[in-house]
Design a protein around this motif. Sequence first.
Motif, PDB file in Angstrom:
ATOM      1  N   PRO A   1       0.829  -1.215   0.000  1.00  0.00           N
ATOM      2  CA  PRO A   1       0.000   0.000   0.000  1.00  0.00           C
ATOM      3  C   PRO A   1       0.851   1.248   0.000  1.00  0.00           C
ATOM      4  O   PRO A   1       2.053   1.184   0.190  1.00  0.00           O
ATOM      5  CB  PRO A   1      -0.784  -0.140   1.301  1.00  0.00           C
ATOM      6  CG  PRO A   1       0.191  -0.839   2.210  1.00  0.00           C
ATOM      7  CD  PRO A   1       0.954  -1.797   1.347  1.00  0.00           C
ATOM      8  N   ILE A   2       0.158   2.411  -0.198  1.00  0.00           N
ATOM      9  CA  ILE A   2       0.831   3.691   0.013  1.00  0.00           C
ATOM     10  C   ILE A   2       0.366   4.226   1.362  1.00  0.00           C
ATOM     11  O   ILE A   2      -0.769   3.970   1.794  1.00  0.00           O
ATOM     12  CB  ILE A   2       0.544   4.687  -1.121  1.00  0.00           C
ATOM     13  CG1 ILE A   2      -0.933   4.992  -1.236  1.00  0.00           C
ATOM     14  CG2 ILE A   2       1.102   4.175  -2.445  1.00  0.00           C
ATOM     15  CD1 ILE A   2      -1.249   6.079  -2.249  1.00  0.00           C
ATOM     16  N   THR A   3       1.240   4.912   2.023  1.00  0.00           N
ATOM     17  CA  THR A   3       0.959   5.326   3.406  1.00  0.00           C
ATOM     18  C   THR A   3       0.747   6.834   3.488  1.00  0.00           C
ATOM     19  O   THR A   3       1.581   7.614   3.005  1.00  0.00           O
ATOM     20  CB  THR A   3       2.103   4.913   4.327  1.00  0.00           C
ATOM     21  OG1 THR A   3       2.260   3.493   4.276  1.00  0.00           O
ATOM     22  CG2 THR A   3       1.802   5.318   5.768  1.00  0.00           C
ATOM     23  N   PHE A   4      -0.407   7.222   4.097  1.00  0.00           N
ATOM     24  CA  PHE A   4      -0.716   8.633   4.365  1.00  0.00           C
ATOM     25  C   PHE A   4      -0.416   8.899   5.840  1.00  0.00           C
ATOM     26  O   PHE A   4      -0.772   8.099   6.720  1.00  0.00           O
ATOM     27  CB  PHE A   4      -2.195   8.936   4.096  1.00  0.00           C
ATOM     28  CG  PHE A   4      -2.560   8.958   2.647  1.00  0.00           C
ATOM     29  CD1 PHE A   4      -2.824  10.163   1.990  1.00  0.00           C
ATOM     30  CD2 PHE A   4      -2.656   7.778   1.917  1.00  0.00           C
ATOM     31  CE1 PHE A   4      -3.174  10.179   0.655  1.00  0.00           C
ATOM     32  CE2 PHE A   4      -3.002   7.790   0.576  1.00  0.00           C
ATOM     33  CZ  PHE A   4      -3.255   9.000  -0.061  1.00  0.00           C
ATOM     34  N   GLU A   5       0.231  10.011   6.136  1.00  0.00           N
ATOM     35  CA  GLU A   5       0.541  10.403   7.511  1.00  0.00           C
ATOM     36  C   GLU A   5       0.172  11.880   7.716  1.00  0.00           C
ATOM     37  O   GLU A   5       0.243  12.674   6.768  1.00  0.00           O
ATOM     38  CB  GLU A   5       2.026  10.203   7.823  1.00  0.00           C
ATOM     39  CG  GLU A   5       2.492   8.777   7.752  1.00  0.00           C
ATOM     40  CD  GLU A   5       3.987   8.670   8.019  1.00  0.00           C
ATOM     41  OE1 GLU A   5       4.660   9.732   8.046  1.00  0.00           O
ATOM     42  OE2 GLU A   5       4.499   7.536   8.176  1.00  0.00           O
ATOM     43  N   GLY A   6      -0.208  12.232   8.960  1.00  0.00           N
ATOM     44  CA  GLY A   6      -0.505  13.628   9.264  1.00  0.00           C
ATOM     45  C   GLY A   6      -0.743  13.852  10.754  1.00  0.00           C
ATOM     46  O   GLY A   6      -0.559  12.944  11.555  1.00  0.00           O
ATOM     47  N   VAL A   7      -1.198  15.064  11.088  1.00  0.00           N
ATOM     48  CA  VAL A   7      -1.482  15.448  12.478  1.00  0.00           C
ATOM     49  C   VAL A   7      -2.861  16.128  12.526  1.00  0.00           C
ATOM     50  O   VAL A   7      -3.140  17.027  11.707  1.00  0.00           O
ATOM     51  CB  VAL A   7      -0.403  16.384  13.041  1.00  0.00           C
ATOM     52  CG1 VAL A   7      -0.767  16.803  14.470  1.00  0.00           C
ATOM     53  CG2 VAL A   7       0.963  15.740  12.985  1.00  0.00           C
ATOM     54  N   GLY A   8      -3.717  15.719  13.424  1.00  0.00           N
ATOM     55  CA  GLY A   8      -5.049  16.309  13.556  1.00  0.00           C
ATOM     56  C   GLY A   8      -5.493  16.348  15.018  1.00  0.00           C
ATOM     57  O   GLY A   8      -4.687  16.211  15.938  1.00  0.00           O
ATOM     58  N   ARG A   9      -6.792  16.488  15.191  1.00  0.00           N
ATOM     59  CA  ARG A   9      -7.337  16.596  16.547  1.00  0.00           C
ATOM     60  C   ARG A   9      -7.794  15.220  17.023  1.00  0.00           C
ATOM     61  O   ARG A   9      -8.489  14.490  16.314  1.00  0.00           O
ATOM     62  CB  ARG A   9      -8.510  17.569  16.569  1.00  0.00           C
ATOM     63  CG  ARG A   9      -9.037  17.873  17.965  1.00  0.00           C
ATOM     64  CD  ARG A   9     -10.042  18.981  17.910  1.00  0.00           C
ATOM     65  NE  ARG A   9     -11.197  18.636  17.065  1.00  0.00           N
ATOM     66  CZ  ARG A   9     -12.172  19.470  16.770  1.00  0.00           C
ATOM     67  NH1 ARG A   9     -12.130  20.719  17.196  1.00  0.00           N
ATOM     68  NH2 ARG A   9     -13.186  19.072  16.034  1.00  0.00           N
ATOM     69  N   GLU A  10      -7.354  14.919  18.220  1.00  0.00           N
ATOM     70  CA  GLU A  10      -7.702  13.620  18.782  1.00  0.00           C
ATOM     71  C   GLU A  10      -9.215  13.430  18.739  1.00  0.00           C
ATOM     72  O   GLU A  10      -9.985  14.323  19.067  1.00  0.00           O
ATOM     73  CB  GLU A  10      -7.203  13.544  20.234  1.00  0.00           C
ATOM     74  CG  GLU A  10      -7.484  12.218  20.913  1.00  0.00           C
ATOM     75  CD  GLU A  10      -6.959  12.181  22.351  1.00  0.00           C
ATOM     76  OE1 GLU A  10      -7.337  11.260  23.079  1.00  0.00           O
ATOM     77  OE2 GLU A  10      -6.145  13.071  22.709  1.00  0.00           O
ATOM     78  N   GLY A  11      -9.614  12.244  18.266  1.00  0.00           N
ATOM     79  CA  GLY A  11     -11.031  11.918  18.193  1.00  0.00           C
ATOM     80  C   GLY A  11     -11.653  12.161  16.846  1.00  0.00           C
ATOM     81  O   GLY A  11     -12.708  11.586  16.529  1.00  0.00           O
ATOM     82  N   ASP A  12     -11.065  13.063  16.048  1.00  0.00           N
ATOM     83  CA  ASP A  12     -11.574  13.276  14.691  1.00  0.00           C
ATOM     84  C   ASP A  12     -11.271  12.057  13.828  1.00  0.00           C
ATOM     85  O   ASP A  12     -10.366  11.258  14.115  1.00  0.00           O
ATOM     86  CB  ASP A  12     -10.949  14.515  14.064  1.00  0.00           C
ATOM     87  CG  ASP A  12     -11.534  15.807  14.617  1.00  0.00           C
ATOM     88  OD1 ASP A  12     -12.481  15.717  15.415  1.00  0.00           O
ATOM     89  OD2 ASP A  12     -10.995  16.877  14.269  1.00  0.00           O
TER      90      ASP A  12
END
Length: 451
Positions: free
Chosen positions: A14-25
């Motif tokens: 697979p290709i991997t997506f990574e990021g930072v967001g708000r916990e629970g979203d």
Amino acid sequence: GNDLSDGGKTNTNPITFEGVGREGDTVIIYNGTTPIASTVIGEGGKWTIPVTLPGNDDYDLNVGYTDPLNQSGATTTPIDVGYSTTPPADPIGLIIEDANGKDLSSGGGTNVNPVTFKGDGKEGDTVIIRDADGKELGSVVIGAGGDWSIPVTLPATGDVDVSVVYKDEYGNESNPSPSVEVGFSTEKPTDPEDVKIVDANGKELTAGGSTNTSPLTFSGKGNAGDIIFIYDDSNKKLGSNVVDEKGEWSLEIALPADSNYSFEVGFENKYGNQSGNTDPVIIDYDTLPPPMPSHIIISDGTNDLSLGGLTNKDALTFSGVAEKEGDLVTIYSGALVIGSVIAGPGGVWSVPIKLDADDNYDLKIGYKDAAGNETIQTVGTNVELDTTVLSPSDVTIDFSSGTAQLIGAKDSVEPNATVYIYRDNVVVDSVTANSDGSWKLSQPSGLPDNT
């Protein structure tokens, strides 16, 4: 590990997506407007989603967030990601040339760098030249029209097995082309030594000479795989062959016409480097026989027997003039060689010949030149050797006619012999005997009547 953040091509899943967001979203990955993967952001806000692309295609991927109340924010700007596992077509019709235009497409050697690889492929694919260890020797991206060309500088360390692969934008590689061995060297072969030359009769002409046969056979030793060339005096190549695996070579050269020929021998290795040539060897090809021997003088020391005749001396001297100095003069009795001599300056020659026994001899002269051409007289000279002395027998004196007659009976002397009449050891008359050995002489000269 390829960064596809701004889009791109890949052949892996697979290709991997990574990021930072708000916990629970919830993070949702879309292809266009279709969700294809999602995850809930955990503690700390970092998230990772592996996405398996379903098949070979181009994908318009974007990311969106949804909170626990199912409220969605705006999605990211779409990025174009292409996925394919289909390799390019295998390279075919490759051309490899050195800087002099020498074709190395099937392998070989050169003494010039670089070597140029050429071919035809798909625009946008990358052409990669590799050695047997997988080391990249050169590459280029195929441009518009599909034609490509890569100059590759070969190492001066021996031969290299090279192959070509095509790599597309997804990272898929074709099968490599069949391996081709090419090499670069400027080292010259060793100069030829101990070259042997013989004619069609096996006559050795290594140091030069004359012959009347063709072809000539040249032979010698060298390095296996090197090419042997025979040159004329203008450095024109007359013939070539390859030194075999035993380091031996042989080459026939046909001589087109009677003439003097100058030959040199040289080696050329597979890289195109040439050795020095041997010293010239001069060979005279001559198929023209000498002229018919004529004006031959034969003498027994007293009598000239050049036209034939009778002699009682077994030691004869033959002399004459051959075509040129060095010709071999042969004396034949019938087909038997009874003497020979080499003609001296101006072709002049003389040879003593001893006849074996009383007999009739059919004597002929032959001239043979240095090339081996010989001319033998077609008509010989007949010389009879007779050293046997016979005393007359059965001789009578007849006075019945009133005149003295000396009469020799049949076989009283040899046929056709000359009978001499002596008085006080002085020849006073002679007569020739008949073929049966009989003879008659009336009143011999020098004798008084009725004496």
